[in-house]
Design a protein around this motif. Structure first.
Motif, PDB file in Angstrom:
ATOM      1  N   LEU A 159     -14.900   8.758   7.022  1.00  0.00           N
ATOM      2  CA  LEU A 159     -15.667   9.555   6.073  1.00  0.00           C
ATOM      3  C   LEU A 159     -16.228  10.821   6.723  1.00  0.00           C
ATOM      4  N   MET A 160     -16.670  10.709   7.974  1.00  0.00           N
ATOM      5  CA  MET A 160     -17.260  11.855   8.661  1.00  0.00           C
ATOM      6  C   MET A 160     -16.225  12.907   9.028  1.00  0.00           C
ATOM      7  N   ARG A 161     -15.012  12.477   9.403  1.00  0.00           N
ATOM      8  CA  ARG A 161     -13.998  13.490   9.708  1.00  0.00           C
ATOM      9  C   ARG A 161     -13.512  14.156   8.418  1.00  0.00           C
ATOM     10  N   GLU A 162     -13.595  13.436   7.300  1.00  0.00           N
ATOM     11  CA  GLU A 162     -13.303  14.062   6.012  1.00  0.00           C
ATOM     12  C   GLU A 162     -14.333  15.150   5.710  1.00  0.00           C
ATOM     13  N   HIS A 163     -15.582  14.899   6.098  1.00  0.00           N
ATOM     14  CA  HIS A 163     -16.591  15.950   5.973  1.00  0.00           C
ATOM     15  C   HIS A 163     -16.192  17.184   6.778  1.00  0.00           C
ATOM     16  N   GLY A 164     -15.496  16.987   7.885  1.00  0.00           N
ATOM     17  CA  GLY A 164     -15.027  18.129   8.665  1.00  0.00           C
ATOM     18  C   GLY A 164     -14.085  19.011   7.867  1.00  0.00           C
ATOM     19  N   VAL A 165     -13.173  18.402   7.126  1.00  0.00           N
ATOM     20  CA  VAL A 165     -12.263  19.175   6.274  1.00  0.00           C
ATOM     21  C   VAL A 165     -13.047  19.904   5.185  1.00  0.00           C
ATOM     22  N   ILE A 166     -14.006  19.200   4.588  1.00  0.00           N
ATOM     23  CA  ILE A 166     -14.803  19.803   3.520  1.00  0.00           C
ATOM     24  C   ILE A 166     -15.623  20.970   4.064  1.00  0.00           C
ATOM     25  N   ARG A 167     -16.230  20.791   5.234  1.00  0.00           N
ATOM     26  CA  ARG A 167     -17.029  21.871   5.826  1.00  0.00           C
ATOM     27  C   ARG A 167     -16.164  23.094   6.150  1.00  0.00           C
ATOM     28  N   ALA A 175      -6.969  35.979  -5.788  1.00  0.00           N
ATOM     29  CA  ALA A 175      -7.429  34.920  -6.689  1.00  0.00           C
ATOM     30  C   ALA A 175      -6.812  33.571  -6.324  1.00  0.00           C
ATOM     31  N   ASP A 176      -5.549  33.581  -5.879  1.00  0.00           N
ATOM     32  CA  ASP A 176      -4.890  32.311  -5.570  1.00  0.00           C
ATOM     33  C   ASP A 176      -5.486  31.645  -4.324  1.00  0.00           C
ATOM     34  N   VAL A 177      -6.087  32.435  -3.430  1.00  0.00           N
ATOM     35  CA  VAL A 177      -6.747  31.849  -2.262  1.00  0.00           C
ATOM     36  C   VAL A 177      -7.986  31.081  -2.706  1.00  0.00           C
ATOM     37  N   ILE A 178      -8.772  31.693  -3.601  1.00  0.00           N
ATOM     38  CA  ILE A 178      -9.978  31.024  -4.104  1.00  0.00           C
ATOM     39  C   ILE A 178      -9.605  29.769  -4.886  1.00  0.00           C
ATOM     40  N   SER A 179      -8.612  29.881  -5.750  1.00  0.00           N
ATOM     41  CA  SER A 179      -8.224  28.717  -6.548  1.00  0.00           C
ATOM     42  C   SER A 179      -7.630  27.612  -5.682  1.00  0.00           C
ATOM     43  N   SER A 180      -6.909  27.981  -4.634  1.00  0.00           N
ATOM     44  CA  SER A 180      -6.361  26.963  -3.726  1.00  0.00           C
ATOM     45  C   SER A 180      -7.476  26.233  -2.994  1.00  0.00           C
ATOM     46  N   ALA A 181      -8.499  26.976  -2.561  1.00  0.00           N
ATOM     47  CA  ALA A 181      -9.639  26.340  -1.900  1.00  0.00           C
ATOM     48  C   ALA A 181     -10.371  25.414  -2.863  1.00  0.00           C
ATOM     49  N   ALA A 182     -10.559  25.863  -4.100  1.00  0.00           N
ATOM     50  CA  ALA A 182     -11.248  25.030  -5.093  1.00  0.00           C
ATOM     51  C   ALA A 182     -10.411  23.798  -5.453  1.00  0.00           C
ATOM     52  N   ASN A 183      -9.103  23.963  -5.512  1.00  0.00           N
ATOM     53  CA  ASN A 183      -8.246  22.800  -5.785  1.00  0.00           C
ATOM     54  C   ASN A 183      -8.275  21.802  -4.638  1.00  0.00           C
ATOM     55  N   LEU A 184      -8.402  22.288  -3.395  1.00  0.00           N
ATOM     56  CA  LEU A 184      -8.538  21.378  -2.264  1.00  0.00           C
ATOM     57  C   LEU A 184      -9.859  20.613  -2.363  1.00  0.00           C
ATOM     58  N   ILE A 185     -10.932  21.300  -2.740  1.00  0.00           N
ATOM     59  CA  ILE A 185     -12.211  20.619  -2.943  1.00  0.00           C
ATOM     60  C   ILE A 185     -12.081  19.562  -4.039  1.00  0.00           C
ATOM     61  N   ARG A 186     -11.430  19.925  -5.126  1.00  0.00           N
ATOM     62  CA  ARG A 186     -11.288  18.961  -6.229  1.00  0.00           C
ATOM     63  C   ARG A 186     -10.459  17.750  -5.801  1.00  0.00           C
ATOM     64  N   ARG A 187      -9.320  18.009  -5.190  1.00  0.00           N
ATOM     65  CA  ARG A 187      -8.403  16.920  -4.843  1.00  0.00           C
ATOM     66  C   ARG A 187      -8.921  16.067  -3.685  1.00  0.00           C
ATOM     67  N   GLY A 208      -2.538  16.260   6.117  1.00  0.00           N
ATOM     68  CA  GLY A 208      -2.084  17.276   5.179  1.00  0.00           C
ATOM     69  C   GLY A 208      -3.222  18.179   4.729  1.00  0.00           C
ATOM     70  N   ALA A 209      -4.402  17.592   4.518  1.00  0.00           N
ATOM     71  CA  ALA A 209      -5.564  18.388   4.123  1.00  0.00           C
ATOM     72  C   ALA A 209      -5.993  19.330   5.246  1.00  0.00           C
ATOM     73  N   VAL A 210      -5.924  18.857   6.488  1.00  0.00           N
ATOM     74  CA  VAL A 210      -6.265  19.711   7.633  1.00  0.00           C
ATOM     75  C   VAL A 210      -5.321  20.911   7.694  1.00  0.00           C
ATOM     76  N   ALA A 211      -4.029  20.665   7.521  1.00  0.00           N
ATOM     77  CA  ALA A 211      -3.052  21.754   7.547  1.00  0.00           C
ATOM     78  C   ALA A 211      -3.313  22.747   6.416  1.00  0.00           C
ATOM     79  N   GLU A 212      -3.704  22.230   5.271  1.00  0.00           N
ATOM     80  CA  GLU A 212      -3.947  23.093   4.114  1.00  0.00           C
ATOM     81  C   GLU A 212      -5.160  23.996   4.341  1.00  0.00           C
ATOM     82  N   VAL A 213      -6.231  23.418   4.866  1.00  0.00           N
ATOM     83  CA  VAL A 213      -7.425  24.239   5.080  1.00  0.00           C
ATOM     84  C   VAL A 213      -7.193  25.243   6.209  1.00  0.00           C
TER      85      VAL A 213
END
Length: 234
Positions: free
Chosen positions: A50-58, A79-91, A211-216
């Motif tokens: 859970l804490m390393r997931e917080h690392g991705v979120i941070r 705009a697609d950069v902002i939406s991609s970041a928001a979609n990562l937060i959502r997912r 995959g989330a780390v690579a995306e961020v």
């Protein structure tokens, strides 16, 4: 053959055998030693996960901060950069990480009578964050970024999310997760970690955390904050 010669021959053959060589009329080198197997990385337990997931979120929050800052300049982010970041937060944050907390962490602590007031606030912030994400996704369009007022409003939403989630994650790391860990013995906690990992792949697919780390990391490049050395105080 003299006794001394025989003795020297015996000692030579014995030395070769001791060195791992085979005598068969000719001397052959022993096979090279087997390379050691690579050691497996230490397992990540449930709260460490859970804490390393917080690392991705941070790291995504840092992208939000960069986007909010750039929206106030003459060179706003795409705009697609902002939406991609928001979609990562959502997912990743909302549909996976927060859902895991709401299904596995909060109920166990509430049943044990632990951290009740903190959990109440955390639940409220989960709900507030989802509303902000919905608004960010609706506003992250090329047309919106053409209007100064809309850019300012979007920047405010990004900053509001960051301002709420930074203390949210910090309280979970320092107060909630240690209290949660204390509910289990080590065998139970190990089993829970296995279930968390299964849930990760169910909700995020085969890429999971990596995959989330690579995306961020790609998002960081898009807004120019990928070089950690650039943050060093000189």
């Amino acid at each position: 053959m003299s006794r001394d010669a025989s003795r020297r021959l015996f000692l030579s053959v014995t030395s070769l055998a001791g060195a791992g060589l085979v005598w068969s009329g000719t001397v052959r080198a022993a096979p090279p030693p087997r390379s050691k197997e690579k050691s497996r990385p230490a397992e990540v337990n449930a709260t460490e996960d859970l804490m390393r997931e917080h690392g991705v979120i941070r790291r995504t929050l840092l992208v939000y901060e960069a986007c909010a800052s750039q929206l106030g300049t003459g060179s706003p982010p795409r705009a697609d950069v902002i939406s991609s970041a928001a979609n990562l937060i959502r997912r990743f944050a909302e549909n996976y990480h927060e859902r895991l907390e709401e299904e596995q962490v909060f109920p166990r602590l509430e049943k044990a009578g632990k951290q009740g007031e903190l959990i109440r606030v955390l639940r409220e912030q989960h709900a507030a964050g989802r509303k902000l994400t919905e608004g960010i996704l609706k506003s992250a369009t090329s047309a919106t970024l053409q209007e100064a007022g809309q850019r300012q409003s979007l920047a405010g939403s990004l900053q509001s999310f960051v301002r709420m989630y930074q203390p949210h994650a910090a309280r979970e790391d320092t107060d909630l997760f240690p209290a949660f860990h204390a509910l289990f013995d080590e065998a139970e906690f190990h089993e829970l970690g296995e279930r968390f990992e299964e849930r990760e792949h169910q909700l995020l697919g085969s890429g999971g955390f990596e995959g989330a780390v690579a995306e961020v990391a790609q998002l960081e490049k898009s807004v120019g904050i990928h070089d950690l050395a650039a943050f060093t105080v000189r």
